[in-house]
Design an enzyme around this catalytic site. Structure first.
Site, PDB file in Angstrom:
ATOM      1  CE1 TYR A  72      47.490  28.256  84.736  1.00 22.84           C
ATOM      2  CE2 TYR A  72      47.034  30.132  86.557  1.00 22.84           C
ATOM      3  CZ  TYR A  72      46.660  28.984  85.864  1.00 22.84           C
ATOM      4  OH  TYR A  72      45.773  28.028  85.996  1.00 22.84           O
ATOM      5  CG  PHE A  73      45.289  30.805  78.901  1.00 20.14           C
ATOM      6  CD1 PHE A  73      44.636  31.951  78.597  1.00 20.14           C
ATOM      7  CD2 PHE A  73      44.555  29.581  78.786  1.00 20.14           C
ATOM      8  CE1 PHE A  73      43.371  32.140  78.149  1.00 20.14           C
ATOM      9  CE2 PHE A  73      43.287  29.851  78.020  1.00 20.14           C
ATOM     10  CZ  PHE A  73      42.773  30.867  77.671  1.00 20.14           C
ATOM     11  CB  ALA A  74      43.809  30.951  84.601  1.00 25.00           C
ATOM     12  CE1 TYR A  75      41.048  24.743  81.926  1.00 24.33           C
ATOM     13  CE2 TYR A  75      42.981  25.449  81.131  1.00 24.33           C
ATOM     14  CZ  TYR A  75      42.514  24.268  81.773  1.00 24.33           C
ATOM     15  OH  TYR A  75      43.026  23.311  81.841  1.00 24.33           O
ATOM     16  CD  GLU A 151      45.945  23.704  87.941  1.00 26.21           C
ATOM     17  OE1 GLU A 151      45.004  22.594  87.349  1.00 26.21           O
ATOM     18  OE2 GLU A 151      45.316  24.707  88.361  1.00 26.21           O
TER      19      GLU A 151
END
Length: 244
Positions: A72-75, A151
């Site tokens: 999972y790419f979190a920003y 989300e």
């Protein structure tokens, strides 16, 4: 007469009862035992596939997602470990990465202000030449539903997507989230603080950290329940045996 009776009674017991027990009961028990064991073994292998089986057949599994985890790419606020693990305890840092040709923006789904953060929240949008830095986390699939819930996927606020992000050594396919019907709005100071702390915690490039700190907020000063949760999480970590 007494001697004759004693001789006859034991002989009858020895020839009738032990013989019946040996010839009828053991075969029945052996078949039942074998049937039970075979059924249980087959059910376990079919309904509960293990990660060990997947990894043993794939020599490069150490760098790939397995059947039991995902990347999972979190920003946004999930840059901070304590924020992400509030509801997703399996999360562990995999690496830092950048997403090319996207930019970081803030807003609300259909202009509805976030009750959790009292301001705009992060999302990304396609923008050639720009880039977004973030943290790649590895999570158990058992946390997938919780992450989607965080989300607001079921409410239509965000949509999960698969995007390729770049590290210094490789490209990774990761799950991330993009807001639907975004109406731009500045974040609250608290939200931005969590992002800045997460960026520093995971060593994002200094130039990118400076850009995050320069983002203007809506100056909201009221209480936030999520910040109270994070304070408790920080207090717990600070007083854990590992930190002493």
């Amino acid at each position: 007469m007494k001697t004759t009776n004693r001789d006859m009674e034991p002989k009858t017991n020895r020839t009738t009862e032990p013989t019946t027990t040996r010839t009828r009961e053991p075969p029945t028990r052996t078949m039942e035992s074998m049937t039970t064991r075979t059924t249980a073994f087959t059910t376990t292998r079919t309904m509960e596939p293990t990660t060990t089986t997947t990894r043993s057949t794939d020599p490069t599994s150490s760098s790939r997602e397995t059947s039991s985890t995902f990347l999972y790419f979190a920003y946004g606020s999930n840059l901070l470990k304590e924020r992400l693990t509030l509801k997703n305890p399996s999360a562990t840092v995999h690496c830092v990465a950048r997403l090319k040709d996207y930019r970081l923006v803030f807003g609300n789904h259909k202009g509805r202000a976030s009750e959790r953060w009292h301001g705009g929240v992060a999302t990304i949008e396609h923008s050639p030449g720009d880039e977004v830095w973030g943290v790649v986390w590895r999570l158990s699939v058992t946390d997938l539903e919780s992450l989607d819930s965080q989300e607001n996927v079921t409410l239509g606020a965000y949509s999960p997507v698969e995007l390729n992000v770049k590290t210094t050594e490789q490209d990774l396919s990761c799950r991330t989230y993009i807001m639907n019907s975004c109406v731009y709005a500045p974040p609250s100071p608290q939200y931005l603080k969590v992002m800045v702390m997460g960026a520093a915690q995971n060593g994002l490039p200094q130039e990118y950290q400076a850009k995050l700190r320069a983002i203007k907020t809506n100056m909201y000063e009221g209480p936030l329940h999520v910040m109270d949760e994070l304070e408790r999480a920080w207090h717990k970590v600070a007083h854990s045996p590992a930190s002493l």
